[in-house]
Motif scaffolding. Sequence first.
Motif, PDB file in Angstrom:
ATOM      1  N   ASP A 184      42.457  31.988  45.895  1.00 39.73           N
ATOM      2  CA  ASP A 184      42.760  31.270  44.663  1.00 39.73           C
ATOM      3  C   ASP A 184      42.012  29.939  44.631  1.00 39.73           C
ATOM      4  OD1 ASP A 184      44.125  31.393  42.239  1.00 39.73           O
ATOM      5  OD2 ASP A 184      45.733  30.094  42.975  1.00 39.73           O
TER       6      ASP A 184
ATOM      7  N   VAL B 242      43.124  39.757  43.571  1.00 38.57           N
ATOM      8  CA  VAL B 242      42.610  38.579  42.867  1.00 38.57           C
ATOM      9  C   VAL B 242      41.102  38.734  42.642  1.00 38.57           C
ATOM     10  CG1 VAL B 242      42.127  36.104  43.082  1.00 38.57           C
ATOM     11  CG2 VAL B 242      44.388  36.984  43.680  1.00 38.57           C
TER      12      VAL B 242
ATOM     13  N   ASN C  14      40.339  41.066  39.783  1.00 43.96           N
ATOM     14  CA  ASN C  14      40.614  40.424  38.501  1.00 43.96           C
ATOM     15  C   ASN C  14      39.494  39.444  38.139  1.00 43.96           C
ATOM     16  OD1 ASN C  14      42.348  39.868  36.233  1.00 43.96           O
ATOM     17  ND2 ASN C  14      42.815  37.913  37.190  1.00 43.96           N
TER      18      ASN C  14
ATOM     19  N   GLU D  97      38.327  30.376  43.783  1.00 42.81           N
ATOM     20  CA  GLU D  97      38.103  30.533  42.346  1.00 42.81           C
ATOM     21  C   GLU D  97      38.054  29.172  41.665  1.00 42.81           C
ATOM     22  OE1 GLU D  97      39.731  33.060  38.494  1.00 42.81           O
ATOM     23  OE2 GLU D  97      40.960  32.918  40.281  1.00 42.81           O
TER      24      GLU D  97
ATOM     25  N   SER E 204      45.767  35.038  38.010  1.00 42.06           N
ATOM     26  CA  SER E 204      45.545  35.279  39.437  1.00 42.06           C
ATOM     27  C   SER E 204      46.521  34.480  40.290  1.00 42.06           C
ATOM     28  CB  SER E 204      44.107  34.900  39.818  1.00 42.06           C
ATOM     29  OG  SER E 204      43.184  35.681  39.099  1.00 42.06           O
TER      30      SER E 204
END
Length: 298
Positions: free
Chosen positions: A40, A185, A188, A43, A158
Amino acid sequence: MTTAQRTQTIAAASLGIAVLVLALKFLAWWVTGSIALYSDALESIVNVVTSVAALIAVSLAQRPADAALPYGYHKAEYFSAVLVGVMIIIAAILIFREAWLGLLAPEIPDAPALGLGIGAAATVVNIVWARVLIRHGRKARSPAIEADGRHLMTDVVSTVGVLVGLGLVVLTGWAVLDPILAALVALNILWSGWAVVRDSVGGLMDVAVPADVQQTIREVIATSAEGAIEAHDIRTRQAGRMTFIDFHLVVPGAMSVDDAHTICDGIEARLREAVPDVQITIHVEPENKAKHSGIVVV
Protein backbone atom coordinates in the motif's frame (compact mmCIF):
# COMPACT_ATOMS: atom_id res chain seq x y z
CA MET A 1 -9.73 32.78 -9.40
CA THR A 2 -10.11 31.36 -12.91
CA THR A 3 -10.65 27.66 -13.63
CA ALA A 4 -7.08 27.38 -14.95
CA GLN A 5 -5.63 28.99 -11.81
CA ARG A 6 -7.76 26.79 -9.58
CA THR A 7 -6.57 23.71 -11.50
CA GLN A 8 -2.93 24.67 -10.91
CA THR A 9 -3.59 25.33 -7.21
CA ILE A 10 -5.28 21.95 -6.81
CA ALA A 11 -2.40 20.22 -8.62
CA ALA A 12 0.11 21.85 -6.24
CA ALA A 13 -1.95 20.94 -3.17
CA SER A 14 -2.23 17.37 -4.44
CA LEU A 15 1.55 16.99 -4.25
CA GLY A 16 1.63 18.04 -0.60
CA ILE A 17 -1.20 15.68 0.31
CA ALA A 18 0.47 12.80 -1.56
CA VAL A 19 3.65 13.30 0.50
CA LEU A 20 1.62 13.35 3.74
CA VAL A 21 -0.21 10.12 2.88
CA LEU A 22 3.06 8.49 1.80
CA ALA A 23 4.59 9.29 5.19
CA LEU A 24 1.58 7.88 7.05
CA LYS A 25 1.58 4.63 5.07
CA PHE A 26 5.29 4.01 5.46
CA LEU A 27 4.87 4.66 9.18
CA ALA A 28 2.11 2.02 9.27
CA TRP A 29 4.38 -0.46 7.47
CA TRP A 30 7.36 0.38 9.73
CA VAL A 31 5.47 -0.34 12.96
CA THR A 32 3.90 -3.58 11.67
CA GLY A 33 6.27 -5.09 9.10
CA SER A 34 3.19 -6.09 7.08
CA ILE A 35 3.86 -6.87 3.41
CA ALA A 36 0.32 -5.80 2.56
CA LEU A 37 0.88 -2.39 4.19
CA TYR A 38 4.22 -2.16 2.42
CA SER A 39 2.47 -2.74 -0.91
CA ASP A 40 0.00 0.00 0.00
CA ALA A 41 2.89 2.35 0.79
CA LEU A 42 4.57 1.57 -2.54
CA GLU A 43 1.42 2.64 -4.32
CA SER A 44 1.63 5.97 -2.51
CA ILE A 45 5.09 6.56 -3.99
CA VAL A 46 3.30 6.42 -7.32
CA ASN A 47 0.86 9.04 -5.99
CA VAL A 48 3.74 11.43 -5.31
CA VAL A 49 5.26 10.90 -8.77
CA THR A 50 1.91 11.31 -10.50
CA SER A 51 1.15 14.47 -8.53
CA VAL A 52 4.45 15.97 -9.74
CA ALA A 53 3.64 14.92 -13.31
CA ALA A 54 0.13 16.36 -13.06
CA LEU A 55 1.43 19.68 -11.74
CA ILE A 56 3.93 19.99 -14.60
CA ALA A 57 1.36 18.94 -17.21
CA VAL A 58 -1.34 21.31 -15.95
CA SER A 59 1.15 24.19 -15.95
CA LEU A 60 2.19 23.39 -19.52
CA ALA A 61 -1.41 23.01 -20.68
CA GLN A 62 -2.17 26.60 -19.62
CA ARG A 63 0.48 28.06 -21.91
CA PRO A 64 -0.97 29.91 -24.92
CA ALA A 65 -0.45 28.61 -28.43
CA ASP A 66 2.71 29.82 -30.16
CA ALA A 67 4.56 29.37 -33.45
CA ALA A 68 6.01 26.02 -32.35
CA LEU A 69 2.67 24.61 -31.15
CA PRO A 70 -0.07 26.61 -32.93
CA TYR A 71 -2.83 24.40 -31.49
CA GLY A 72 -1.65 24.89 -27.91
CA TYR A 73 -0.12 22.70 -25.20
CA HIS A 74 -3.32 20.98 -24.11
CA LYS A 75 -2.11 17.45 -24.91
CA ALA A 76 0.61 17.75 -22.29
CA GLU A 77 -1.96 16.46 -19.80
CA TYR A 78 -2.36 13.21 -21.73
CA PHE A 79 1.38 12.54 -21.56
CA SER A 80 1.16 13.05 -17.80
CA ALA A 81 -1.74 10.62 -17.55
CA VAL A 82 0.16 8.00 -19.58
CA LEU A 83 3.11 8.40 -17.19
CA VAL A 84 0.70 7.88 -14.29
CA GLY A 85 -0.48 4.62 -15.82
CA VAL A 86 3.05 3.36 -16.47
CA MET A 87 4.12 4.16 -12.90
CA ILE A 88 1.07 2.33 -11.54
CA ILE A 89 2.01 -0.77 -13.52
CA ILE A 90 5.61 -0.61 -12.26
CA ALA A 91 4.33 -0.38 -8.68
CA ALA A 92 2.17 -3.45 -9.25
CA ILE A 93 5.20 -5.44 -10.43
CA LEU A 94 7.18 -4.43 -7.32
CA ILE A 95 4.30 -5.47 -5.10
CA PHE A 96 4.01 -8.87 -6.81
CA ARG A 97 7.69 -9.43 -5.98
CA GLU A 98 7.17 -8.62 -2.29
CA ALA A 99 4.05 -10.79 -2.16
CA TRP A 100 5.98 -13.75 -3.57
CA LEU A 101 8.74 -13.34 -0.99
CA GLY A 102 6.10 -13.10 1.72
CA LEU A 103 4.45 -16.32 0.59
CA LEU A 104 7.78 -18.11 0.94
CA ALA A 105 8.15 -16.96 4.57
CA PRO A 106 4.85 -15.62 5.99
CA GLU A 107 4.91 -13.74 9.33
CA ILE A 108 2.27 -12.22 11.64
CA PRO A 109 2.58 -8.39 11.60
CA ASP A 110 3.67 -6.52 14.74
CA ALA A 111 1.59 -3.81 16.51
CA PRO A 112 -1.41 -4.35 14.20
CA ALA A 113 -3.76 -1.99 16.05
CA LEU A 114 -1.43 0.99 15.63
CA GLY A 115 -0.80 0.12 12.00
CA LEU A 116 -4.53 -0.14 11.33
CA GLY A 117 -5.14 3.25 12.94
CA ILE A 118 -2.45 4.99 10.89
CA GLY A 119 -3.66 3.33 7.69
CA ALA A 120 -7.24 4.41 8.41
CA ALA A 121 -6.12 8.03 8.87
CA ALA A 122 -4.32 7.96 5.51
CA THR A 123 -7.43 6.50 3.88
CA VAL A 124 -9.70 9.29 5.16
CA VAL A 125 -7.32 11.90 3.72
CA ASN A 126 -7.27 10.10 0.36
CA ILE A 127 -11.06 9.73 0.16
CA VAL A 128 -11.66 13.45 0.71
CA TRP A 129 -8.95 14.55 -1.71
CA ALA A 130 -9.83 12.01 -4.42
CA ARG A 131 -13.39 13.36 -4.52
CA VAL A 132 -12.05 16.90 -4.89
CA LEU A 133 -9.73 15.88 -7.75
CA ILE A 134 -12.31 13.87 -9.70
CA ARG A 135 -14.99 16.54 -9.36
CA HIS A 136 -12.69 19.36 -10.42
CA GLY A 137 -11.01 17.30 -13.15
CA ARG A 138 -14.36 16.62 -14.82
CA LYS A 139 -15.55 20.20 -14.39
CA ALA A 140 -12.33 21.69 -15.79
CA ARG A 141 -11.92 18.86 -18.33
CA SER A 142 -8.42 18.16 -17.06
CA PRO A 143 -7.31 14.56 -17.84
CA ALA A 144 -4.24 14.84 -15.58
CA ILE A 145 -6.23 15.97 -12.52
CA GLU A 146 -9.01 13.43 -13.09
CA ALA A 147 -6.47 10.61 -13.60
CA ASP A 148 -4.78 11.61 -10.34
CA GLY A 149 -8.15 11.48 -8.56
CA ARG A 150 -9.10 8.14 -10.07
CA HIS A 151 -5.81 6.65 -8.98
CA LEU A 152 -6.32 7.98 -5.45
CA MET A 153 -9.76 6.37 -5.34
CA THR A 154 -8.20 3.08 -6.42
CA ASP A 155 -5.68 3.58 -3.64
CA VAL A 156 -8.58 3.99 -1.20
CA VAL A 157 -10.15 0.70 -2.29
CA SER A 158 -6.79 -1.05 -1.99
CA THR A 159 -6.10 0.37 1.46
CA VAL A 160 -9.52 -0.56 2.80
CA GLY A 161 -9.00 -4.13 1.55
CA VAL A 162 -5.56 -4.24 3.14
CA LEU A 163 -6.83 -2.96 6.50
CA VAL A 164 -9.71 -5.43 6.58
CA GLY A 165 -7.38 -8.25 5.59
CA LEU A 166 -4.80 -7.27 8.17
CA GLY A 167 -7.51 -7.44 10.81
CA LEU A 168 -8.35 -10.96 9.62
CA VAL A 169 -4.67 -11.96 9.82
CA VAL A 170 -4.59 -10.89 13.47
CA LEU A 171 -7.91 -12.55 14.34
CA THR A 172 -7.22 -15.85 12.58
CA GLY A 173 -3.43 -16.10 12.93
CA TRP A 174 -3.15 -16.98 9.24
CA ALA A 175 0.06 -15.16 8.35
CA VAL A 176 -0.19 -16.25 4.72
CA LEU A 177 -3.14 -13.87 4.26
CA ASP A 178 -0.74 -10.90 4.43
CA PRO A 179 1.17 -11.64 1.18
CA ILE A 180 -2.04 -12.83 -0.49
CA LEU A 181 -3.60 -9.44 0.22
CA ALA A 182 -0.51 -7.74 -1.21
CA ALA A 183 -0.94 -9.75 -4.44
CA LEU A 184 -4.61 -8.75 -4.64
CA VAL A 185 -3.62 -5.10 -4.18
CA ALA A 186 -1.16 -5.50 -7.06
CA LEU A 187 -3.88 -6.91 -9.33
CA ASN A 188 -6.16 -3.99 -8.52
CA ILE A 189 -3.36 -1.50 -9.19
CA LEU A 190 -2.49 -3.23 -12.47
CA TRP A 191 -6.07 -2.87 -13.70
CA SER A 192 -6.13 0.79 -12.68
CA GLY A 193 -2.89 1.46 -14.56
CA TRP A 194 -4.23 -0.16 -17.73
CA ALA A 195 -7.43 1.94 -17.56
CA VAL A 196 -5.49 5.20 -17.19
CA VAL A 197 -3.13 4.37 -20.10
CA ARG A 198 -6.04 3.29 -22.32
CA ASP A 199 -8.01 6.49 -21.77
CA SER A 200 -4.96 8.73 -22.19
CA VAL A 201 -3.83 7.07 -25.42
CA GLY A 202 -7.33 7.72 -26.76
CA GLY A 203 -6.76 11.43 -26.17
CA LEU A 204 -3.37 11.35 -27.87
CA MET A 205 -5.02 9.67 -30.87
CA ASP A 206 -7.47 12.60 -31.26
CA VAL A 207 -10.54 10.71 -30.10
CA ALA A 208 -13.86 12.35 -31.00
CA VAL A 209 -15.96 14.09 -28.35
CA PRO A 210 -18.69 11.99 -26.64
CA ALA A 211 -21.86 11.18 -28.59
CA ASP A 212 -24.06 13.59 -26.61
CA VAL A 213 -21.68 16.49 -27.30
CA GLN A 214 -21.58 15.55 -31.00
CA GLN A 215 -25.37 15.64 -31.09
CA THR A 216 -25.39 19.08 -29.46
CA ILE A 217 -22.90 20.35 -32.04
CA ARG A 218 -25.02 19.04 -34.92
CA GLU A 219 -28.18 20.60 -33.51
CA VAL A 220 -26.51 23.97 -33.01
CA ILE A 221 -25.20 24.01 -36.58
CA ALA A 222 -28.58 22.98 -38.01
CA THR A 223 -30.46 25.74 -36.18
CA SER A 224 -27.99 28.63 -36.41
CA ALA A 225 -26.83 28.52 -40.06
CA GLU A 226 -29.83 30.26 -41.64
CA GLY A 227 -28.99 31.25 -45.19
CA ALA A 228 -26.67 28.28 -45.76
CA ILE A 229 -27.68 25.02 -47.48
CA GLU A 230 -25.95 22.25 -45.55
CA ALA A 231 -22.96 21.33 -43.41
CA HIS A 232 -20.93 18.17 -43.98
CA ASP A 233 -17.65 16.45 -43.07
CA ILE A 234 -18.07 17.45 -39.41
CA ARG A 235 -15.08 16.36 -37.33
CA THR A 236 -14.34 16.79 -33.64
CA ARG A 237 -11.45 15.98 -31.35
CA GLN A 238 -10.60 16.47 -27.71
CA ALA A 239 -7.25 17.78 -26.41
CA GLY A 240 -7.32 18.21 -22.65
CA ARG A 241 -9.98 20.78 -21.82
CA MET A 242 -10.13 22.02 -25.44
CA THR A 243 -12.62 20.80 -28.04
CA PHE A 244 -11.79 21.24 -31.73
CA ILE A 245 -14.56 21.32 -34.34
CA ASP A 246 -14.17 21.65 -38.10
CA PHE A 247 -16.68 21.22 -40.92
CA HIS A 248 -17.63 22.36 -44.43
CA LEU A 249 -20.51 24.81 -44.82
CA VAL A 250 -22.27 24.93 -48.19
CA VAL A 251 -23.81 28.29 -49.17
CA PRO A 252 -25.53 29.56 -52.35
CA GLY A 253 -22.98 30.27 -55.08
CA ALA A 254 -24.18 33.85 -55.52
CA MET A 255 -23.79 34.68 -51.81
CA SER A 256 -21.19 37.35 -51.03
CA VAL A 257 -18.14 36.61 -48.90
CA ASP A 258 -19.40 39.11 -46.34
CA ASP A 259 -22.76 37.33 -45.96
CA ALA A 260 -21.11 33.91 -45.72
CA HIS A 261 -18.76 35.27 -43.05
CA THR A 262 -21.73 36.60 -41.06
CA ILE A 263 -23.33 33.13 -41.07
CA CYS A 264 -20.06 31.58 -39.86
CA ASP A 265 -19.81 34.16 -37.07
CA GLY A 266 -23.32 33.27 -35.92
CA ILE A 267 -22.58 29.53 -35.90
CA GLU A 268 -19.34 30.04 -33.99
CA ALA A 269 -21.05 32.21 -31.37
CA ARG A 270 -23.74 29.60 -30.75
CA LEU A 271 -21.22 26.76 -30.60
CA ARG A 272 -19.14 28.63 -28.02
CA GLU A 273 -22.26 29.02 -25.88
CA ALA A 274 -23.04 25.30 -26.11
CA VAL A 275 -19.50 23.86 -25.88
CA PRO A 276 -16.95 25.48 -23.52
CA ASP A 277 -13.29 25.92 -24.49
CA VAL A 278 -13.82 25.28 -28.19
CA GLN A 279 -11.86 26.12 -31.34
CA ILE A 280 -13.84 26.12 -34.58
CA THR A 281 -12.75 25.95 -38.23
CA ILE A 282 -15.37 26.37 -40.98
CA HIS A 283 -14.60 25.82 -44.68
CA VAL A 284 -17.15 27.63 -46.87
CA GLU A 285 -18.10 25.96 -50.18
CA PRO A 286 -20.48 26.84 -53.07
CA GLU A 287 -23.69 24.88 -53.57
CA ASN A 288 -22.25 22.63 -56.30
CA LYS A 289 -20.10 21.06 -53.54
CA ALA A 290 -23.14 19.89 -51.58
CA LYS A 291 -23.03 16.20 -50.67
CA HIS A 292 -26.65 15.91 -49.52
CA SER A 293 -25.47 13.67 -46.70
CA GLY A 294 -24.57 16.07 -43.91
CA ILE A 295 -26.67 18.44 -41.81
CA VAL A 296 -29.51 20.15 -43.61
CA VAL A 297 -29.90 23.69 -42.31
CA VAL A 298 -33.29 24.22 -40.63
